[in-house]
Design a protein around this motif. Structure first.
Motif, mmCIF file in Angstrom:
data_model
loop_
_atom_site.group_PDB
_atom_site.id
_atom_site.type_symbol
_atom_site.label_atom_id
_atom_site.label_comp_id
_atom_site.label_asym_id
_atom_site.label_seq_id
_atom_site.Cartn_x
_atom_site.Cartn_y
_atom_site.Cartn_z
ATOM 1 N N ASP A 4 0.869 -1.176 0.000
ATOM 2 C CA ASP A 4 0.000 0.000 0.000
ATOM 3 C C ASP A 4 0.904 1.223 0.000
ATOM 4 O O ASP A 4 1.982 1.209 0.602
ATOM 5 C CB ASP A 4 -0.888 0.035 1.254
ATOM 6 C CG ASP A 4 -2.021 -0.963 1.188
ATOM 7 O OD1 ASP A 4 -2.801 -0.901 0.221
ATOM 8 O OD2 ASP A 4 -2.118 -1.810 2.094
ATOM 9 N N ILE A 5 0.469 2.271 -0.697
ATOM 10 C CA ILE A 5 1.228 3.525 -0.666
ATOM 11 C C ILE A 5 0.326 4.642 -0.173
ATOM 12 O O ILE A 5 -0.903 4.575 -0.320
ATOM 13 C CB ILE A 5 1.831 3.906 -2.045
ATOM 14 C CG1 ILE A 5 0.739 4.096 -3.107
ATOM 15 C CG2 ILE A 5 2.851 2.892 -2.485
ATOM 16 C CD1 ILE A 5 1.252 4.669 -4.414
ATOM 17 N N LYS A 6 0.947 5.645 0.408
ATOM 18 C CA LYS A 6 0.218 6.833 0.817
ATOM 19 C C LYS A 6 0.493 7.900 -0.233
ATOM 20 O O LYS A 6 1.643 8.236 -0.507
ATOM 21 C CB LYS A 6 0.671 7.326 2.194
ATOM 22 C CG LYS A 6 -0.134 8.532 2.688
ATOM 23 C CD LYS A 6 0.274 8.950 4.073
ATOM 24 C CE LYS A 6 -0.485 8.080 5.045
ATOM 25 N NZ LYS A 6 -0.380 8.546 6.435
ATOM 26 N N VAL A 7 -0.570 8.404 -0.837
ATOM 27 C CA VAL A 7 -0.463 9.426 -1.874
ATOM 28 C C VAL A 7 -0.986 10.733 -1.307
ATOM 29 O O VAL A 7 -2.092 10.791 -0.778
ATOM 30 C CB VAL A 7 -1.259 9.025 -3.141
ATOM 31 C CG1 VAL A 7 -1.193 10.115 -4.188
ATOM 32 C CG2 VAL A 7 -0.737 7.712 -3.691
ATOM 33 N N ARG A 8 -0.159 11.759 -1.424
ATOM 34 C CA ARG A 8 -0.548 13.082 -0.941
ATOM 35 C C ARG A 8 -0.884 13.968 -2.133
ATOM 36 O O ARG A 8 -0.153 14.000 -3.109
ATOM 37 C CB ARG A 8 0.595 13.711 -0.144
ATOM 38 C CG ARG A 8 0.862 13.026 1.169
ATOM 39 C CD ARG A 8 2.130 13.568 1.823
ATOM 40 N NE ARG A 8 2.456 12.879 3.044
ATOM 41 C CZ ARG A 8 3.032 11.700 3.123
ATOM 42 N NH1 ARG A 8 3.322 11.043 2.025
ATOM 43 N NH2 ARG A 8 3.308 11.149 4.283
ATOM 44 N N GLY A 9 -1.980 14.672 -2.016
ATOM 45 C CA GLY A 9 -2.396 15.585 -3.076
ATOM 46 C C GLY A 9 -3.113 16.779 -2.489
ATOM 47 O O GLY A 9 -3.147 16.976 -1.269
ATOM 48 N N ALA A 10 -3.712 17.571 -3.363
ATOM 49 C CA ALA A 10 -4.410 18.777 -2.928
ATOM 50 C C ALA A 10 -5.569 18.444 -1.991
ATOM 51 O O ALA A 10 -5.895 19.213 -1.093
ATOM 52 C CB ALA A 10 -4.928 19.545 -4.143
#
Length: 179
Positions: free
Chosen positions: A107-113
């Motif tokens: 699993d990855i943590k994706v950061r966005g707006a």
């Protein structure tokens, strides 16, 4: 003065010859260099061979693919995900819908707006140019995005350079692979 010019000439002539030899050698290197692709290319999602637009995204580390209805489950003691891929084939204008199962790689943590979110990552096969790549793709609902597939830097290292001024430089021509 004449002696000094001769001495300078004797030092620089070998340097100029070496520079010329190096430049000739480097031009042959261009023939061996990988093909330069555009920032948007047509690719195939395998095994269904659905033709979609791939965005070659140097800003993303991990590749990403459109997926809906993602369910986690256990199979043979391992974590797996089941998901739906529903895309329009850009060559036939037909909707292709399939339910796939893949082992969960991580699993990855994706950061966005909009904040941060966890996404499952699975191995998927895609065709770009005349190559099949089996790569890690994070799964995310990309319905509202222009490009259902993003090819990130981990995959681009294998694909080759990207020219941001070009699009659709190659057609997918991979051998039939239904695996």
């Amino acid at each position: 003065m004449r002696h000094r010019l001769g001495s300078i000439r004797n030092r620089f002539v070998p340097l100029l010859l070496a520079a010329a030899a190096l430049s000739l050698g480097s031009t042959s290197g261009f023939a061996d260099s990988p093909q330069v692709l555009g920032w948007v290319e047509e690719g195939l999602i395998l095994p269904e061979r659905v033709a979609v637009k791939f965005k070659l995204d140097t800003g993303a580390l991990t590749s990403s693919m459109h997926a809906e209805n993602i369910d986690h489950f256990e199979k043979d003691g391992e974590d797996w995900v089941r998901f739906t891929v529903e895309l329009e084939d850009i060559n036939t204008d037909k909707q292709v819908r399939t339910r796939l199962e893949r082992e969960l790689i991580r699993d990855i943590k994706v950061r966005g707006a909009g904040g941060a979110e966890e996404r499952p990552v699975v191995l998927m096969k895609v065709c770009l140019g005349n190559q099949i790549y089996e790569e890690q793709f994070s799964l995310n609902d990309r319905d509202k995005m222009n490009y259902p597939v993003l090819i990130g830097r981990r995959t681009l290292e294998k694909v080759g350079p990207v020219d941001s001024s070009k699009t659709f430089t190659v057609e997918p021509s991979c051998p039939d692979s239904r695996q």
